[in-house]
Design an enzyme around this catalytic site. Sequence first.
Site, PDB file in Angstrom:
ATOM      1  N   SER A 154     -12.056   8.404  16.951  1.00 13.44           N
ATOM      2  CA  SER A 154     -12.107   9.778  17.441  1.00 13.44           C
ATOM      3  C   SER A 154     -12.938   9.838  18.729  1.00 13.44           C
ATOM      4  CB  SER A 154     -12.657  10.689  16.348  1.00 13.44           C
ATOM      5  OG  SER A 154     -12.339  12.031  16.609  1.00 13.44           O
TER       6      SER A 154
ATOM      7  N   ASP B  78      -1.621  12.142  12.685  1.00 10.53           N
ATOM      8  CA  ASP B  78      -2.888  12.669  13.211  1.00 10.53           C
ATOM      9  C   ASP B  78      -2.632  13.566  14.415  1.00 10.53           C
ATOM     10  OD1 ASP B  78      -5.497  13.111  13.964  1.00 10.53           O
ATOM     11  OD2 ASP B  78      -5.771  11.108  14.852  1.00 10.53           O
TER      12      ASP B  78
ATOM     13  N   HIS C 193      -6.028  10.464  10.704  1.00 11.03           N
ATOM     14  CA  HIS C 193      -7.093  10.209  11.687  1.00 11.03           C
ATOM     15  C   HIS C 193      -7.824   8.889  11.401  1.00 11.03           C
ATOM     16  CE1 HIS C 193      -9.206  11.760  15.107  1.00 11.03           C
ATOM     17  NE2 HIS C 193     -10.351  11.975  14.501  1.00 11.03           N
TER      18      HIS C 193
END
Lengths: 504, 504
Positions: B183, B436, B461
């Site tokens: 991320s 995601d 994710h």
Amino acid sequence: MRAGGRTGALDRAAAVCILALCCGCLHVIALKSQLFTRLGGSSYSTETPISYETFYFDQQIDHFGFLEEGTFKQRYLVGDKLWKQPAGPILFYTGNEGDITWFCNNTGFMWEIAEELGAMLVFAEHRYYGESLPFGQDSYSDSKHLNYLTSEQALADFAVLIQNLKSTLPGAQRSPVIAVGGSYGGMLSAWFRMKYPNIVVGALASSAPIWQFPGMVPCGDFYKIVTQDFAESGYNCDANIRKSWKAINNVSSTAAGLQWLSEEFSLCKPLKNTIDVIAFKNWLQETWVNLAMVDYPYEANFLQPLPRWPIQVVCKYLGFDSAVSDYQLLHGVSQAAKVYYNYTGDSSCLNTSQTATGSLGYLGWTYQACTEMVMPMCTDGVQDMFEPGEWNFQAFSDECNAIFGVRPRADWAGIVYGGKDIASHSNIIFSNGGLDPWSAGGVTGNITNSLVSIMIPDGAHHLDLRYSNDHDPPSVRAARALEVKYFQEWIKQAKKAPRTASTP
Amino acid sequence: MRAGGRTGALDRAAAVCILALCCGCLHVIALKSQLFTRLGGSSYSTETPISYETFYFDQQIDHFGFLEEGTFKQRYLVGDKLWKQPAGPILFYTGNEGDITWFCNNTGFMWEIAEELGAMLVFAEHRYYGESLPFGQDSYSDSKHLNYLTSEQALADFAVLIQNLKSTLPGAQRSPVIAVGGSYGGMLSAWFRMKYPNIVVGALASSAPIWQFPGMVPCGDFYKIVTQDFAESGYNCDANIRKSWKAINNVSSTAAGLQWLSEEFSLCKPLKNTIDVIAFKNWLQETWVNLAMVDYPYEANFLQPLPRWPIQVVCKYLGFDSAVSDYQLLHGVSQAAKVYYNYTGDSSCLNTSQTATGSLGYLGWTYQACTEMVMPMCTDGVQDMFEPGEWNFQAFSDECNAIFGVRPRADWAGIVYGGKDIASHSNIIFSNGGLDPWSAGGVTGNITNSLVSIMIPDGAHHLDLRYSNDHDPPSVRAARALEVKYFQEWIKQAKKAPRTASTP
């Protein structure tokens, strides 16, 4: 131990001048030379006329924080008479520590190749120099106002400016940009390509000592090259300069000797005491360094008006055999110094506190040396012709703290700009002159196919960036031709790999 | 126009929570999810035990200026039980917006491959998060103290820390370092390799939306992917969520309706007025986004304790045909929401102001979004299942200014990190999950031979960074294996090209 010890007793107000006494800071003296404008020489063969417009861009004072939201006017010059739009290339001079018009006038190479490349020329001023003062007259008032004087901020200025030009100038959107710079400006152009390869497709870093940082090259190499230049320019020339320091010490030990020295060198301000003598010797050392930097093959005026191959002229006065008195020797030294300081015959006296630049640029570079640009230098009097002087980081740091209230970070430049581990980057030419002491800290061998070194054995400091001249050695002609070839190759590459389309 | 307009009347104190109302800020909600620790799930097949020591490094508060000379204690964790010294590789997690122990516990992949690679693991905390607070409890007190919370400072922290580890840890001097992150941490790992290729030989950027910036990807793609996840997880699931907003508007138009809604959703704090309803809808929207992020193939606890394939479970309550009353529809929505908020059955009521993280991390990321991390998002209600909401930069900027006294710079991230022009970099893996929503802003195709994309169609994710699991789809197993192959290749490259020798 030269740094610190001699200056400890001196008051703070004098510290800026004193900083030049520390051996490790001599790069301050040397690099600042670029602040001078080229006033022309008698033997220029071709001079493409310089024609530019001056602009100002509202630049963020702080790119790396959001509290300071102020902007300042960054000056930049644009020469676009020969630009082939749309999509003709842009040659972008990454301005160094001085007035950008001086660099513009001293970078004839760019003006001479503009037509062949159909290029627009942009010369961007470095923040805190020339007219590009983030806080106007207060920019140098204290360390708070100086806090935004860093190479990272300067690179960000260049990036934001180019991005803006490309998005606002009709025809420039798809123009590949090539960074060009000399000396500190060359370091910036190399670093610019390393850090912003999205903004510039390649860089020419001329006489850029990107390795003159702690742990990368031996601290004595710089002065060894200065010494070599003198050794190769006349019989016993380096040996006699090496002897001169002792002779000065001997002669200056009496009041009569001080007076003799002052008169012999036609000093504007007579020498009075030991501190004056130290300053005098440093001024001489600076003189020899400057000569090594500007040992050009033609009459020119970069740091001073000088004859062609000025060190050869200087060395004519320093060809003594060993059996010579201190006074005879120093007479020769004085004649030699006058080649540098009074070639035109216009100087009525020599000023030992004279620096080669306006105080603003000098102070700015001193601050940069006191923060990021930590460049160790040392002398041993054996492999070089100078008095021995160690590199003493702590003393240097203490001086900086006394002057600016900041301390240098010895390792930072190496971490942020990669030090010797730069092989993953691409499209950078490192050109260096064999006569130039700054080549000691330069990249003088190929690293990869696209991180290449161009050596100019007969060249002094960024000779390749200057106007071409009838007296240019073949090596610099070849260097310039090769540089243009690389530029053309990068431009071709850029056209082949168009920008990925953006989405609005 | 959603952003700004609705919030203008609200007082400043409430603005932090309100920021989440603006459509363009929903990334704040989503990214913050990573602040949560993995509490374990029932079906883990293998769990390499986590064993690390905690250290603190004196880190410069400001790497890009020299006025602020203070330091702070940056926390980092070291797991070296399986390290093959000397010169065994170092896997370096570039910590994102939260407590580094959480990331450490949630990055099982690194723990699982340490033995095979003989690697030391280092997890470095991002400044301003967890225990790494530059000004202790005052770090968030005002914009002056927040001024050093930038990604550039964080990357410099990582670089300086690694340089220090390599020069002080016996056996680490020649250890190649690979950056790993997920991320925002994945954005950092990619940018780290781009900006400091001298420090890391390569990077794994998992679910890193490095293109979720202005002008790079369509602002609606994020929510389109969320919608797709629901469309593919159950009959009419997205269509019924799309209808639910109108149903909420209808039902909430009367006091009785507000009461019914509050009871139906077991809200801890009953809805009283229009502003409550807006917050309620945003909370629901955030719920669907979070579900899309954590739609893992096994029971897990990342944002919340959830069943395997949680969206399929949610969609079981949303399979109505068109002929359904607002009340029936919203009953389904309420059941669906409770899958997310009360899978364990432990919640006595649902809290619509609940955020998925501690306030510190949330506030920090909000500041980052309000400065550098400008990530446009929008919805149209047609291609996605949400109420239409434009991206309004000016309104967003005004909100930021009201909260922090700073304004975002829309173009900066693109300039400093290269935007779509990153082809000259090397050795970066961009892995993305097809489920995601953050893959919308990710690199989902190969750029060059060494800037490669790995797609995990069944992945949410950064699934690849999690512990392996019996229920893992083959795509994530293959992704992890390929990632290790690249790591091995980079390590081999690094050994072949040893550091240029430095001179002391």
